[in-house]
Write an enzyme that holds these catalytic residues in place. Structure first.
Site, PDB file in Angstrom:
ATOM      1  N   ASP A  45       0.849  -1.203   0.000  1.00  0.00           N
ATOM      2  CA  ASP A  45       0.000   0.000   0.000  1.00  0.00           C
ATOM      3  C   ASP A  45       0.882   1.250   0.000  1.00  0.00           C
ATOM      4  O   ASP A  45       0.377   2.376  -0.088  1.00  0.00           O
ATOM      5  CB  ASP A  45      -1.019  -0.015   1.148  1.00  0.00           C
ATOM      6  CG  ASP A  45      -0.377  -0.065   2.516  1.00  0.00           C
ATOM      7  OD1 ASP A  45       0.864  -0.166   2.599  1.00  0.00           O
ATOM      8  OD2 ASP A  45      -1.117  -0.010   3.524  1.00  0.00           O
ATOM      9  N   SER A  46       2.206   1.050   0.039  1.00  0.00           N
ATOM     10  CA  SER A  46       3.132   2.166  -0.176  1.00  0.00           C
ATOM     11  C   SER A  46       2.907   2.772  -1.562  1.00  0.00           C
ATOM     12  O   SER A  46       3.413   3.856  -1.847  1.00  0.00           O
ATOM     13  CB  SER A  46       4.585   1.695  -0.033  1.00  0.00           C
ATOM     14  OG  SER A  46       4.821   0.548  -0.823  1.00  0.00           O
ATOM     15  N   ASP A  84      -0.971  -6.150  -0.289  1.00  0.00           N
ATOM     16  CA  ASP A  84      -1.322  -5.530   0.990  1.00  0.00           C
ATOM     17  C   ASP A  84      -2.825  -5.344   1.131  1.00  0.00           C
ATOM     18  O   ASP A  84      -3.493  -4.927   0.180  1.00  0.00           O
ATOM     19  CB  ASP A  84      -0.682  -4.133   1.059  1.00  0.00           C
ATOM     20  CG  ASP A  84       0.417  -4.066   2.100  1.00  0.00           C
ATOM     21  OD1 ASP A  84       0.436  -4.902   3.022  1.00  0.00           O
ATOM     22  OD2 ASP A  84       1.268  -3.171   1.963  1.00  0.00           O
ATOM     23  N   LYS A 114      -1.067  -9.490   2.743  1.00  0.00           N
ATOM     24  CA  LYS A 114      -0.310  -9.049   3.924  1.00  0.00           C
ATOM     25  C   LYS A 114      -1.186  -8.088   4.711  1.00  0.00           C
ATOM     26  O   LYS A 114      -1.892  -7.278   4.108  1.00  0.00           O
ATOM     27  CB  LYS A 114       0.986  -8.345   3.516  1.00  0.00           C
ATOM     28  CG  LYS A 114       1.716  -7.689   4.707  1.00  0.00           C
ATOM     29  CD  LYS A 114       3.122  -7.294   4.376  1.00  0.00           C
ATOM     30  CE  LYS A 114       3.281  -5.924   3.779  1.00  0.00           C
ATOM     31  NZ  LYS A 114       2.754  -4.806   4.611  1.00  0.00           N
ATOM     32  N   GLU A 116      -1.127  -5.521   8.368  1.00  0.00           N
ATOM     33  CA  GLU A 116      -0.414  -4.955   9.508  1.00  0.00           C
ATOM     34  C   GLU A 116      -1.257  -5.193  10.750  1.00  0.00           C
ATOM     35  O   GLU A 116      -2.469  -4.959  10.711  1.00  0.00           O
ATOM     36  CB  GLU A 116      -0.241  -3.437   9.321  1.00  0.00           C
ATOM     37  CG  GLU A 116       0.577  -3.075   8.115  1.00  0.00           C
ATOM     38  CD  GLU A 116       0.660  -1.556   7.915  1.00  0.00           C
ATOM     39  OE1 GLU A 116       0.293  -0.784   8.838  1.00  0.00           O
ATOM     40  OE2 GLU A 116       1.105  -1.150   6.830  1.00  0.00           O
ATOM     41  N   GLU A 183       9.305  -4.162  10.600  1.00  0.00           N
ATOM     42  CA  GLU A 183       9.753  -2.862  10.073  1.00  0.00           C
ATOM     43  C   GLU A 183      10.268  -1.943  11.185  1.00  0.00           C
ATOM     44  O   GLU A 183       9.612  -1.757  12.228  1.00  0.00           O
ATOM     45  CB  GLU A 183       8.591  -2.169   9.331  1.00  0.00           C
ATOM     46  CG  GLU A 183       8.995  -0.800   8.780  1.00  0.00           C
ATOM     47  CD  GLU A 183       8.040  -0.231   7.742  1.00  0.00           C
ATOM     48  OE1 GLU A 183       7.095  -0.938   7.315  1.00  0.00           O
ATOM     49  OE2 GLU A 183       8.260   0.930   7.342  1.00  0.00           O
TER      50      GLU A 183
HETATM   51  O1  KIV Z   1       3.574  -1.137   1.717  1.00  0.00           O
HETATM   52  C1  KIV Z   1       4.751  -1.526   1.679  1.00  0.00           C
HETATM   53  O2  KIV Z   1       5.516  -1.242   0.752  1.00  0.00           O
HETATM   54  C2  KIV Z   1       5.231  -2.331   2.797  1.00  0.00           C
HETATM   55  C3  KIV Z   1       6.692  -2.646   2.850  1.00  0.00           C
HETATM   56  C4  KIV Z   1       7.438  -1.449   3.304  1.00  0.00           C
HETATM   57  C5  KIV Z   1       7.000  -3.820   3.681  1.00  0.00           C
HETATM   58  O3  KIV Z   1       4.480  -2.702   3.642  1.00  0.00           O
END
Ligand code: KIV
Length: 280
Positions: A45-46, A84, A114, A116, A183
């Site tokens: 989600d970056s 994500d 993924k 969080e 992280e």
């Molecule tokens: O969203 C992302 O790019 C991430 C990585 C930094 C692990 O969660």
């Protein structure tokens, strides 16, 4: 060339072989890194910050993740593609989380999701895994919780918060997750978590003792010129290369040097020749 699966990553941990991971958000770069041999490609989600120009990841939507993940999956042959779950796509209820994880897999073709989370995420991880979807956890600095953390800050420097992060990671394993991203925590904490878990840890700003490493593609290639975290090593300066190419193009067009006949169509014979060599 065998495709990487979640089982491959467990084997890597058992054999002490490092896992490599990178983020990608589109087909061309996903293809390049897949061919380079990266094991895991995360559609992070970056994307909100690296591609969509936002200040953080909080506004990224499920539909945006699906859009980018589809593009990545279309180009990848070997790497394990993980997507994500964006902010508020899994926090409201376990049912909603399973439904949204299902959408990410069904509508993109990715192999895993993924999310969080702290230790409270265990039941959500378990429900998604029970639905047949592999889950990667994400502990330490969780960018979806920056307002709670007071910004993008290193986590786990005090013994209380270090213990909590260890429990957060354990929750992903207990829920049946196949790996966990750690992280921005001290090296010693990441080492302790890595040694205490059976599932692989993938570090970002977590030192050299994790089972694998992940970096954001734009940091690796030197594409973005915004804040660069200490842990992000730059392996190329693509922004400089691109800017040089764009400047040259602008100068050539303005100076009448481009296009020449080499890049133009004229008689039928020439068109045929150009089609044979370029496909158009
Ligand atoms: O969203 C992302 O790019 C991430 C990585 C930094 C692990 O969660």
């Amino acid at each position: 060339m065998d495709a990487v699966t979640t089982l491959t990553l467990s084997e890597f941990k058992r054999e002490g072989r490092k896992i490599t991971a990178l983020t990608a958000y589109d087909a061309p770069f996903a293809r390049i890194m897949d061919r380079a041999g990266v094991d895991v490609i995360l559609v992070g989600d970056s994307v909100g910050m690296t591609v969509l120009g936002r200040a953080d990841t909080l506004s990224v939507t499920l539909d945006e993740m699906i859009h980018h993940a589809r593009s990545v999956v279309s180009a990848v042959e070997r790497a394990l593609v993980v997507v994500d779950m964006p902010f508020m796509s899994f926090q409201v209820s376990v049912e909603k989380a399973v439904e949204n994880a299902g959408r990410l897999i069904k509508e993109t073709g990715a192999k895993a999701v993924k999310l969080e989370g702290d230790k409270g995420v265990e039941k959500t991880v378990r429900a998604i895994v029970e639905a047949g979807i592999p889950v990667m956890g994400h502990v330490g600095l969780r960018p979806q919780s920056i307002h709670k953390f007071g910004g993008f800050k290193v986590q786990g420097r005090e013994s209380g918060s270090a213990k909590r992060i260890e429990l957060d990671a354990k929750a992903t394993e207990n829920g049946g997750g196949f790996a966990v991203v750690i992280e921005a925590v001290p090296v010693s904490l990441a080492k302790q978590i890595t040694e205490s878990l059976n599932i692989p840890t993938i570090g970002i700003g977590a030192g050299m003792h994790c089972d694998g490493q992940i970096l954001v593609m734009h940091d690796v290639l030197g594409i973005s010129d915004n804040v660069r975290p200490r842990f992000a090593k730059r392996y190329a300066s693509v922004a400089d290369i691109a800017q040089k190419a764009f400047r040259e193009y602008i100068e050539e067009v303005k100076g009448g040097k481009f296009p020449t006949m080499q890049h133009s169509y004229s008689k039928l014979k020439l068109i045929k020749k150009s089609r044979a060599s370029t496909g158009i």
